[in-house]
Design a protein around this motif. Structure first.
Motif, mmCIF file in Angstrom:
data_model
loop_
_atom_site.group_PDB
_atom_site.id
_atom_site.type_symbol
_atom_site.label_atom_id
_atom_site.label_comp_id
_atom_site.label_asym_id
_atom_site.label_seq_id
_atom_site.Cartn_x
_atom_site.Cartn_y
_atom_site.Cartn_z
ATOM 1 N N GLN A 219 -18.271 30.297 14.695
ATOM 2 C CA GLN A 219 -17.228 30.157 15.711
ATOM 3 C C GLN A 219 -15.896 30.732 15.231
ATOM 4 O O GLN A 219 -15.172 31.383 16.004
ATOM 5 N N LEU A 220 -15.554 30.509 13.947
ATOM 6 C CA LEU A 220 -14.296 31.052 13.446
ATOM 7 C C LEU A 220 -14.375 32.576 13.349
ATOM 8 O O LEU A 220 -13.405 33.281 13.654
ATOM 9 N N ALA A 221 -15.524 33.089 12.926
ATOM 10 C CA ALA A 221 -15.695 34.542 12.883
ATOM 11 C C ALA A 221 -15.539 35.146 14.278
ATOM 12 O O ALA A 221 -14.913 36.197 14.450
ATOM 13 N N GLN A 222 -16.094 34.458 15.298
ATOM 14 C CA GLN A 222 -15.950 34.950 16.666
ATOM 15 C C GLN A 222 -14.498 34.886 17.119
ATOM 16 O O GLN A 222 -14.010 35.784 17.815
ATOM 17 N N LEU A 223 -13.779 33.825 16.715
ATOM 18 C CA LEU A 223 -12.359 33.743 17.048
ATOM 19 C C LEU A 223 -11.608 34.932 16.454
ATOM 20 O O LEU A 223 -10.741 35.518 17.108
ATOM 21 N N GLY A 224 -11.932 35.283 15.217
ATOM 22 C CA GLY A 224 -11.300 36.448 14.604
ATOM 23 C C GLY A 224 -11.566 37.711 15.387
ATOM 24 O O GLY A 224 -10.656 38.520 15.630
ATOM 25 N N ARG A 225 -12.799 37.902 15.816
ATOM 26 C CA ARG A 225 -13.141 39.098 16.602
ATOM 27 C C ARG A 225 -12.426 39.078 17.953
ATOM 28 O O ARG A 225 -11.978 40.115 18.446
ATOM 29 N N ASN A 226 -12.338 37.892 18.570
ATOM 30 C CA ASN A 226 -11.622 37.789 19.839
ATOM 31 C C ASN A 226 -10.151 38.158 19.675
ATOM 32 O O ASN A 226 -9.561 38.825 20.536
ATOM 33 N N CYS A 227 -9.547 37.716 18.576
ATOM 34 C CA CYS A 227 -8.147 38.051 18.322
ATOM 35 C C CYS A 227 -7.971 39.557 18.135
ATOM 36 O O CYS A 227 -6.992 40.146 18.606
ATOM 37 N N LEU A 228 -8.938 40.188 17.473
ATOM 38 C CA LEU A 228 -8.884 41.647 17.340
ATOM 39 C C LEU A 228 -8.930 42.311 18.713
ATOM 40 O O LEU A 228 -8.160 43.224 19.002
ATOM 41 N N ALA A 229 -9.848 41.849 19.564
ATOM 42 C CA ALA A 229 -9.999 42.454 20.888
ATOM 43 C C ALA A 229 -8.740 42.287 21.733
ATOM 44 O O ALA A 229 -8.425 43.133 22.572
ATOM 45 N N MET A 230 -8.014 41.193 21.495
ATOM 46 C CA MET A 230 -6.814 40.921 22.278
ATOM 47 C C MET A 230 -5.542 41.454 21.613
ATOM 48 O O MET A 230 -4.436 41.250 22.122
ATOM 49 N N GLY A 231 -5.699 42.116 20.466
ATOM 50 C CA GLY A 231 -4.540 42.681 19.789
ATOM 51 C C GLY A 231 -3.670 41.650 19.098
ATOM 52 O O GLY A 231 -2.495 41.914 18.819
ATOM 53 N N ARG A 242 -8.797 33.377 5.878
ATOM 54 C CA ARG A 242 -9.344 32.034 5.640
ATOM 55 C C ARG A 242 -10.852 32.091 5.430
ATOM 56 O O ARG A 242 -11.404 31.360 4.588
ATOM 57 N N ILE A 243 -11.526 32.942 6.166
ATOM 58 C CA ILE A 243 -12.970 33.101 5.971
ATOM 59 C C ILE A 243 -13.257 33.627 4.570
ATOM 60 O O ILE A 243 -14.155 33.132 3.862
ATOM 61 N N ASP A 250 -17.852 38.368 2.214
ATOM 62 C CA ASP A 250 -18.183 38.569 3.627
ATOM 63 C C ASP A 250 -17.642 39.935 4.071
ATOM 64 O O ASP A 250 -16.442 40.103 4.305
ATOM 65 N N ALA A 251 -18.528 40.895 4.206
ATOM 66 C CA ALA A 251 -18.103 42.264 4.522
ATOM 67 C C ALA A 251 -17.462 42.356 5.906
ATOM 68 O O ALA A 251 -16.485 43.080 6.112
ATOM 69 N N ALA A 252 -18.012 41.620 6.886
ATOM 70 C CA ALA A 252 -17.454 41.668 8.228
ATOM 71 C C ALA A 252 -16.032 41.119 8.248
ATOM 72 O O ALA A 252 -15.138 41.680 8.905
ATOM 73 N N ALA A 253 -15.806 40.020 7.523
ATOM 74 C CA ALA A 253 -14.464 39.439 7.463
ATOM 75 C C ALA A 253 -13.498 40.375 6.749
ATOM 76 O O ALA A 253 -12.340 40.531 7.155
ATOM 77 N N ALA A 254 -13.986 41.017 5.689
ATOM 78 C CA ALA A 254 -13.124 41.960 4.965
ATOM 79 C C ALA A 254 -12.736 43.132 5.866
ATOM 80 O O ALA A 254 -11.577 43.573 5.877
ATOM 81 N N GLY A 255 -13.693 43.625 6.637
ATOM 82 C CA GLY A 255 -13.387 44.710 7.565
ATOM 83 C C GLY A 255 -12.411 44.274 8.644
ATOM 84 O O GLY A 255 -11.500 45.012 9.019
ATOM 85 N N GLY A 256 -12.604 43.040 9.150
ATOM 86 C CA GLY A 256 -11.690 42.514 10.152
ATOM 87 C C GLY A 256 -10.286 42.354 9.614
ATOM 88 O O GLY A 256 -9.300 42.673 10.300
ATOM 89 N N LEU A 257 -10.174 41.868 8.371
ATOM 90 C CA LEU A 257 -8.855 41.709 7.751
ATOM 91 C C LEU A 257 -8.177 43.062 7.582
ATOM 92 O O LEU A 257 -6.972 43.213 7.845
#
Length: 751
Positions: A219-231, A242-243, A250-257
């Protein structure tokens, strides 16, 4: 201030104390409850909140068991608003007194396709009457407590305790969770929705309160992706950091950061009094436009548009992943770019993710309200999310802007037909065909609507447009021909070939005998699974596997084109049954299996068709929906279910006594079992067609908007005299169908 003296606001949490208290405080901001109650494992003092100490709840199962069986003594008001740390009241103006007329109301579960989609327990209103009913000793935890209440035991609660579950439209106004909100509901649930209800700066501050379990949650990972989509770059960066605090690799979290940090550092130019593009909620001059903040040289608009044009091009070629990367790149440079936002939403829709798609599509439509294509695509996403009336409104809005949008007319027709407004659907399909006469999909859709209304003459003519559709296997029609046009065929060899599904082939192979009676030698090219059954069709000279090369013949034709050739009307359907048979050896083996049922009524059951079917989510149901049937005495049950859905037997109360169908059983042996059963009950699958072709009594469970072959408003079938049809009275209302079937089965079994 909203006054709710008859409602207790309650949160049960022994892990996330600070977050739970915050959720209670948020819900109390503009609402006065009769009581506000916090059930936790430590004594806490908070103004206006009553704390009661309970034993620690160390698992989700422990929480669910407490809610199911132990909440009652703590509630003395007529209702309790049960919240969790990640769900609370956000819009008091949305309160409706109708909520209190329900015993249970929560957000709908959009992933279910039946009438039991209300609802999620993370933000739910429950009556004390329901809490009392849950003490029934027959009600035991079966998964999460909300599923236990809202699905596993809902029929029992309604039937024996008079519990009233909210209708879906009312639930949509009460709360949202996994589906995008309709309007502004009263409350919500779900950490991934915080981006919609929590200011960006507060969201950043909240990350320090996220426990290790929250940090590792999807759920937190999805929140991060949602925040990316919303700028919301700074919020996204804080979440991904935090992740990574808990899962450094966590490669996905590192990419998101990395993405979030880079975009937060190179914000596009904005007016000093405009909202800051970072999503903080502050004006640009007070945030990234403040004195001392490093400036970033803006990327030129031509460069952005060139990249976007390339993205749309690769998207149209089918490379959605490459297109998505560029859409996100463009949004990183220009967070509000409507076209990039829209087509990123289209990517998510094409993946089947409504939760991600709808916010993007709706925001882009709001940004560019004069673009008809945006509204058409939004309609497609609404339709995929089973929001048919929203889809219709979106298509009509597109057509207001572009009246000659043939694709939107076709989509409008499909949406109208899905709610059984067939006359209006036919008019929409006709308009699409008038605009683009060679629009094969619209011509075929028109044929289906015409056939559904029994308008066979025009319907069969238009139906041949399917032969040019790639999605219906255009390459299957590879035969050298010439195609038979109904001319003299006596003394000649005609090759008939199967198409579409197994049920379609079974329904139309009856015409092989009609052709043979004209003096033709009839060959049938059929799927391997059907070759044995088709060999029993009277007057068929030879049945060939589709993998076999056919011998020389004079003409060929697809089986489903034969009604056009013969000018079939409702009164001339060849309905002499049976027109297939199975060997006595197979029937004898089936009788041995059925002997265990002794004197009981022997009933076969199938509840799901192929997942590849475009309307499978509506025509199939879960076995749990049919649980009331297993309460009927005097019945021995036999599964006729092929495929993955057969595994549901083990988890449905009352179904475990059903004799299973072996995983590798042939269709011939299934047909033999059907031939020996007293009754078959099935959703719209090939099982129904085999039962009808064998002249066996079969009760067919149909969705509200049925397939064309079942017509409208009748409980019998002109194609199969031994079938009885049970139709949903409203969309996705399997409950009413099952209740009707159960009543008639009870009567049949008692005689």
């Amino acid at each position: 201030m909203l006054e709710l003296p008859q409602v207790t606001l309650c949160c049960i949490d022994t892990i996330h104390h600070a977050l739970a208290l915050r959720a209670l405080r948020c819900s109390m901001r503009e609402i006065s409850f009769g009581r506000t109650l916090f059930l936790t494992d430590r004594s806490l003092e908070e103004a206006g909140i009553e704390t009661r100490v309970i034993e620690p709840l160390v698992s989700r199962e422990a929480y669910s068991q407490f809610v199911l069986k132990s909440l009652l003594p703590h509630i003395d008001t007529s209702h309790v608003l049960l919240i969790q740390w990640d769900g609370y009241a956000i819009n008091p103006a949305a309160w409706r007194d109708e909520f209190l007329e329900c015993d249970y109301i929560g957000a709908t579960w959009f992933w279910h396709s039946d009438a039991m989609r209300v609802g999620n327990g993370g933000f739910s209103l429950r009556s004390r009457k329901l809490l009392v009913a849950l003490q029934d000793s027959r009600i035991a935890l079966a998964g999460p407590e909300d599923e236990t209440i809202g699905r596993s035991f809902r029929p029992l609660l309604e039937r024996e305790h008079g519990i009233r579950f909210a209708p879906e439209p009312l639930a949509d106004g009460f709360a949202f969770e996994a589906a995008y909100p309709i309007g502004k509901p009263f409350g919500f649930h779900g950490l991934f929705n915080f981006c919609r209800v929590v200011p960006a700066e507060e969201l950043i501050e909240l990350t320090v309160h996220f426990t290790p379990d929250i940090a590792r949650s999807p759920q937190l990972a999805q929140l991060g992706r949602n925040c990316l989509a919303m700028g919301l770059w700074r919020a996204a960066a804080a979440i991904f950091q935090r992740i990574l605090d808990e899962t450094p690799h966590d490669a996905a979290a590192a990419g998101g950061l990395s993405t979030a940090s880079a975009n937060a550092a190179r914000l596009p130019p904005a007016g000093r009094n405009d909202p800051c593009p970072c999503g903080s909620g502050k004006r640009y001059k007070h945030c990234h436009g403040a004195t001392g903040v490093p400036s970033q040289r803006p990327v030129s608009e031509p460069v952005v548009e060139k990249r976007l044009a390339h993205a749309v091009s690769v998207h149209q070629r089918g490379d959605a992943a490459a297109a998505e990367a560029i859409y996100r790149e463009v949004l990183g440079i220009s967070p509000g770019h409507a076209v990039a936002m829209h087509y990123l939403g289209v990517v998510e829709y094409q993946r089947g993710d409504c939760t991600k798609a709808l916010p993007l599509l709706e925001r882009s439509v709001a940004s560019v309200p004069a673009e008809p294509e945006f509204k058409n695509n939004l309609g497609l996403a609404y339709a995929a999310c089973d929001r048919e009336r929203d889809a219709i409104a979106a298509y009509r809005a597109a057509l207001t802007l572009k009246p000659d949008h043939a694709v939107a007319w076709n989509n409008l027709g499909l949406a109208l037909q899905s709610i059984n407004e067939v006359d209006s659907a036919i008019a929409a399909f006709r308009r699409a065909c008038e605009i683009t006469p060679t629009f094969a999909q619209a011509r075929w859709n028109l044929s289906l609507a015409l056939l559904l209304e029994g308008k066979f003459a025009e319907g069969w003519r238009e139906y041949d447009w399917r032969l040019s559709l790639p999605e219906l296997g255009k390459d299957r029609h590879r035969y050298a021909g010439p195609p038979w046009d109904g001319t003299e065929i006596s003394g000649k060899t005609l090759l008939l070939y199967a198409e579409q599904g197994l049920g379609d082939a079974v329904q139309f192979v009856r015409y092989a005998s009609v052709v043979a009676r004209l003096g033709a030698r009839v060959l049938v090219h059929a799927p391997d699974a059907l070759c044995g059954l088709f060999a029993s069709v009277p007057d068929v000279a030879e049945v060939l596997s589709v993998s076999a090369e056919p011998p020389r013949y004079d003409a060929d034709l697809a089986l489903m084109s034969l009604p056009r050739v013969f000018g079939t009307t409702l009164d001339t359907i060849p309905c002499d049954v049976p027109y297939m048979d199975v060997s006595m050896e197979r029937r004898h083996r089936a009788r041995e299996k059925l002997a265990l049922g002794r004197t009981l009524l022997k009933v076969g059951l199938a509840w799901a068709g192929s997942k590849a079917h475009t309307n499978d989510r509506n025509r199939s149901c879960r076995l749990s929906m049919l649980a009331p049937l297993f309460e009927v005495p005097g019945v021995a049950w036999y599964s006729l279910q092929h495929g993955d859905a057969a595994a549901q037997i083990a988890s449905v109360q009352g179904a475990t006594a059903m004799a299973p169908l072996l995983p590798d059983v042939s269709l011939d042996d299934t047909a033999a079992l059907i031939a020996e059963l007293d009754l078959i009950i099935s959703v719209d699958t090939s099982i129904v067609h085999i039962a009808g072709a064998l002249a066996r009594p079969c009760w067919v469970l149909l969705p509200f908007a049925p397939d064309w072959r079942w017509l409208l408003g009748r409980d019998d079938s002109p194609w199969y005299p031994t079938l009885k049809l049970f139709r949903q009275p409203a969309m996705r209302d399997w409950e009413s169908v099952v209740a009707q079937v159960a009543a008639q089965l009870r009567s049949l079994a008692s005689h």
